[in-house]
Design an enzyme around this catalytic site. Structure first.
Site, mmCIF file in Angstrom:
data_model
loop_
_atom_site.group_PDB
_atom_site.id
_atom_site.type_symbol
_atom_site.label_atom_id
_atom_site.label_comp_id
_atom_site.label_asym_id
_atom_site.label_seq_id
_atom_site.Cartn_x
_atom_site.Cartn_y
_atom_site.Cartn_z
ATOM 1 N N HIS A 9 35.923 46.692 43.243
ATOM 2 C CA HIS A 9 36.339 47.526 42.113
ATOM 3 C C HIS A 9 35.080 47.965 41.370
ATOM 4 O O HIS A 9 34.679 47.334 40.396
ATOM 5 C CB HIS A 9 37.251 46.716 41.189
ATOM 6 C CG HIS A 9 37.910 47.544 40.138
ATOM 7 N ND1 HIS A 9 39.129 47.198 39.586
ATOM 8 C CD2 HIS A 9 37.537 48.687 39.514
ATOM 9 C CE1 HIS A 9 39.457 48.090 38.672
ATOM 10 N NE2 HIS A 9 38.513 48.999 38.614
ATOM 11 N N GLU A 69 39.032 49.947 44.680
ATOM 12 C CA GLU A 69 39.903 50.128 43.525
ATOM 13 C C GLU A 69 39.144 50.819 42.408
ATOM 14 O O GLU A 69 37.927 50.635 42.267
ATOM 15 C CB GLU A 69 40.376 48.768 43.000
ATOM 16 C CG GLU A 69 41.140 47.965 43.997
ATOM 17 C CD GLU A 69 41.553 46.618 43.442
ATOM 18 O OE1 GLU A 69 40.833 46.057 42.614
ATOM 19 O OE2 GLU A 69 42.629 46.137 43.842
ATOM 20 N N HIS A 78 46.195 40.517 41.356
ATOM 21 C CA HIS A 78 45.694 40.141 40.020
ATOM 22 C C HIS A 78 46.216 38.772 39.594
ATOM 23 O O HIS A 78 47.406 38.559 39.424
ATOM 24 C CB HIS A 78 45.976 41.172 38.932
ATOM 25 C CG HIS A 78 44.984 41.062 37.809
ATOM 26 N ND1 HIS A 78 43.811 41.807 37.747
ATOM 27 C CD2 HIS A 78 44.946 40.236 36.756
ATOM 28 C CE1 HIS A 78 43.131 41.452 36.669
ATOM 29 N NE2 HIS A 78 43.784 40.505 36.052
HETATM 30 C C1 LIG Z 1 43.075 45.957 40.029
HETATM 31 C C2 LIG Z 1 42.796 44.538 39.905
HETATM 32 O O1 LIG Z 1 43.608 43.752 39.487
HETATM 33 C C3 LIG Z 1 41.452 44.015 40.251
HETATM 34 O O2 LIG Z 1 40.549 45.014 40.629
HETATM 35 C C4 LIG Z 1 40.899 43.343 39.053
HETATM 36 O O3 LIG Z 1 40.851 44.288 38.043
HETATM 37 C C5 LIG Z 1 39.584 42.774 39.325
HETATM 38 O O4 LIG Z 1 38.672 43.361 38.448
HETATM 39 P P1 LIG Z 1 37.584 42.383 37.788
HETATM 40 O O5 LIG Z 1 37.006 41.574 38.926
HETATM 41 O O6 LIG Z 1 36.602 43.342 37.138
HETATM 42 O O7 LIG Z 1 38.340 41.518 36.817
HETATM 43 N N1 LIG Z 2 43.903 44.061 43.075
HETATM 44 C C1 LIG Z 2 43.659 42.712 42.618
HETATM 45 C C2 LIG Z 2 42.314 42.284 43.038
HETATM 46 O O1 LIG Z 2 41.648 42.964 43.789
HETATM 47 C C3 LIG Z 2 41.784 40.987 42.586
HETATM 48 O O2 LIG Z 2 42.321 40.576 41.363
HETATM 49 P P1 LIG Z 2 41.915 39.075 40.932
HETATM 50 O O3 LIG Z 2 42.363 38.159 42.025
HETATM 51 O O4 LIG Z 2 40.412 39.062 40.776
HETATM 52 O O5 LIG Z 2 42.658 38.833 39.640
#
Ligand SMILES: CC(=O)[C@@H](O)[C@H](O)COP(=O)(O)O
Ligand SMILES: NCC(=O)COP(=O)(O)O
Length: 238
Positions: free
Chosen positions: A43, A70, A190
């Site tokens: 992301h 993402e 998430h």
């Molecule tokens: C969309 C989603 O849930 C993940 O991409 C989450 O936002 C992780 O991002 P961070 O690692 O910046 O918390």
């Molecule tokens: N789309 C969720 C992701 O990529 C990871 O979320 P998290 O496990 O770091 O909360």
């Protein structure tokens, strides 16, 4: 079988903390796949607090499973994903200063914007997924936008899991049903972890993919990445 896509944002967080290149993000992806990851998720946020745009270029050369990027589809993000053409782009509504993702899209209010973005990504041969709350109306609107998938935002499930898991899962079961009725595949992510993942996967039939990062990388500190990935995949066998 549900694919486990390992989100390696937090590998980049550790790397950035010293300003050098340890741990190397590309190597982390290579090893995660060697240990059984069926996808790599990143992301790249606008402030590049963890994954940088350079990481995306480096990863595009080494990821051999599914590459899922993402992010919020601003101009810079769209240029990035259209250049490197990952397997999947997951559109997330995060504000630039969001500490982490904290809600799904309002796919009704953003219909025209998202329709244009999805059209552009589909034309580039990229699979599209829209990050949504477990709200049947938002899922239906995602189908009208012609996305291939929705990703169900599972933080509310994780938060309520220990209090009443049957209640916590209900809206996700309903949202997944509506997704399938509208020709959408279902991803989720998430705050999924070793405690709550198996129950989620057991109750959402045909769940295509979970993307997990924060808890998985945290678990790997104690268990090692290979055993950790094995344990997460065991949760998906039901
Ligand atoms: C969309 C989603 O849930 C993940 O991409 C989450 O936002 C992780 O991002 P961070 O690692 O910046 O918390
Ligand atoms: N789309 C969720 C992701 O990529 C990871 O979320 P998290 O496990 O770091 O909360």
């Amino acid at each position: 079988m549900t694919r486990l896509s390992v989100n390696i944002n937090k590998i980049a967080t550790l790397r950035n903390s010293r300003g050098a290149d340890m741990p190397n993000v590309a190597n982390a992806a290579i090893n995660a796949e060697k240990f059984g990851a069926e996808g790599i998720t990143v992301h790249p946020r606008p402030d590049e607090r963890h994954i940088t745009y350079q990481d995306v270029e480096d990863l595009s050369k080494v990821v051999t499973t599914e590459f899922n990027i993402e992010g919020y589809p601003n101009k810079r993000f769209m240029e990035l994903v259209l250049k490197y053409k990952p397997t999947q782009v997951t559109l997330v509504p995060d504000a630039p200063d969001a500490i982490t993702s904290n809600a799904g899209w309002n796919t009704i209010n953003n219909k025209s914007f998202l329709t244009e973005i999805v059209h552009e990504l589909r034309n580039a041969g990229i699979r599209t997924s829209i990050f949504v709350d477990p709200d049947t109306k938002m899922v239906e609107a995602a189908a009208a936008i012609k996305a291939s998938r929705v990703e169900l935002y599972t933080e509310p499930y994780a938060t309520n899991y220990h209090q009443d898991r049957d209640q916590a899962i209900k809206s996700y079961i309903d949202a997944a049903d509506v997704a399938y009725m509208n020709g959408l595949a279902v991803n989720a992510g998430h705050d999924l972890n070793l405690d709550n993942l198996a129950f989620f996967a057991q109750n959402i039939p045909n769940l295509a993919e979970v993307s997990i990062g924060h808890a998985l990388i945290s678990d790997a500190i104690y268990l090692g990445m290979e055993l950790t990935i094995l344990k997460y995949k065991e949760c998906l066998r039901h």
